[in-house]
Design a protein around this motif. Structure first.
Motif, PDB file in Angstrom:
ATOM      1  N   GLN A 140       1.965   1.659  -3.542  1.00 28.24           N
ATOM      2  CA  GLN A 140       0.810   2.043  -4.361  1.00 28.24           C
ATOM      3  C   GLN A 140       0.528   3.540  -4.211  1.00 28.24           C
ATOM      4  OE1 GLN A 140      -2.792  -0.286  -3.875  1.00 28.24           O
ATOM      5  NE2 GLN A 140      -1.610  -2.136  -3.479  1.00 28.24           N
ATOM      6  N   ASN A 141       0.548   4.014  -2.980  1.00 28.83           N
ATOM      7  CA  ASN A 141       0.281   5.431  -2.739  1.00 28.83           C
ATOM      8  C   ASN A 141       1.313   6.324  -3.399  1.00 28.83           C
ATOM      9  OD1 ASN A 141      -2.065   4.954  -1.285  1.00 28.83           O
ATOM     10  ND2 ASN A 141      -0.991   4.858   0.672  1.00 28.83           N
ATOM     11  N   GLN A 142       2.565   5.887  -3.419  1.00 30.27           N
ATOM     12  CA  GLN A 142       3.607   6.666  -4.088  1.00 30.27           C
ATOM     13  C   GLN A 142       3.365   6.725  -5.598  1.00 30.27           C
ATOM     14  OE1 GLN A 142       7.752   5.863  -2.851  1.00 30.27           O
ATOM     15  NE2 GLN A 142       6.842   4.648  -1.204  1.00 30.27           N
TER      16      GLN A 142
ATOM     17  N   TYR B 248       0.812  -1.216   0.000  1.00 26.31           N
ATOM     18  CA  TYR B 248       0.000   0.000   0.000  1.00 26.31           C
ATOM     19  C   TYR B 248       0.852   1.277   0.000  1.00 26.31           C
ATOM     20  CZ  TYR B 248      -3.992  -3.045   0.665  1.00 26.31           C
ATOM     21  OH  TYR B 248      -4.943  -4.017   0.494  1.00 26.31           O
TER      22      TYR B 248
END
Length: 140
Positions: A123-125, A120
């Motif tokens: 993914q956020n990056q 996660y």
């Protein structure tokens, strides 16, 4: 005392893991070119099976989209690629993508990253790297 030692060792291990990831490029954390190819292939499969989104891609060349998106992701995540394709405004002009459909595309990309066991935080990056293009895509 044993609990304190265990807690200390766990914290040290987590800090070491975080420091190791901080030294890696986002591209490396995505497992390089093969990782990007896997993510994009999963993304394409999700698009193909999504009634809400598929119509935007129905007449697109899958191979052109695939290679362009892989190169774009490689570029924005610090990989060895330089994206030289069309800009986001030119690509999306006339498509009239609404906010709900844009958000759905993001959901499908997240699913593709989950399919490939991308954490996660990573993914956020990735989403943070792509987010500036939002205004160039919606309602064009």
């Amino acid at each position: 005392m044993t609990k304190l030692l265990t807690l200390f060792l766990t914290a040290a291990l987590l800090t070491a893991c975080a420091a190791n990831n901080a030294n890696q490029t986002l591209y490396s954390q995505l497992k390089g070119e093969q990782g990007l190819e896997n993510i994009v292939d999963s993304f394409i499969q999700h698009i193909a099976n999504d009634e809400q989104i598929f119509h935007y891609f129905a007449k697109a060349s899958v191979s052109h989209f695939r290679s362009g998106f892989i190169t774009h992701l490689c570029d924005v995540t610090g990989g060895p690629c330089e994206y030289k394709g069309d800009n986001m405004v030119d690509i999306h002009t006339g498509m009239n993508i609404n906010e709900a459909d844009f958000n759905r595309i993001v959901e499908l990309l997240v699913k593709a990253m989950e399919d490939n066991n991308i954490s996660y935080p990573v993914q956020n990056q990735v989403l943070a790297k792509l987010a500036p293009h939002r205004a160039e895509i919606i309602k064009r």
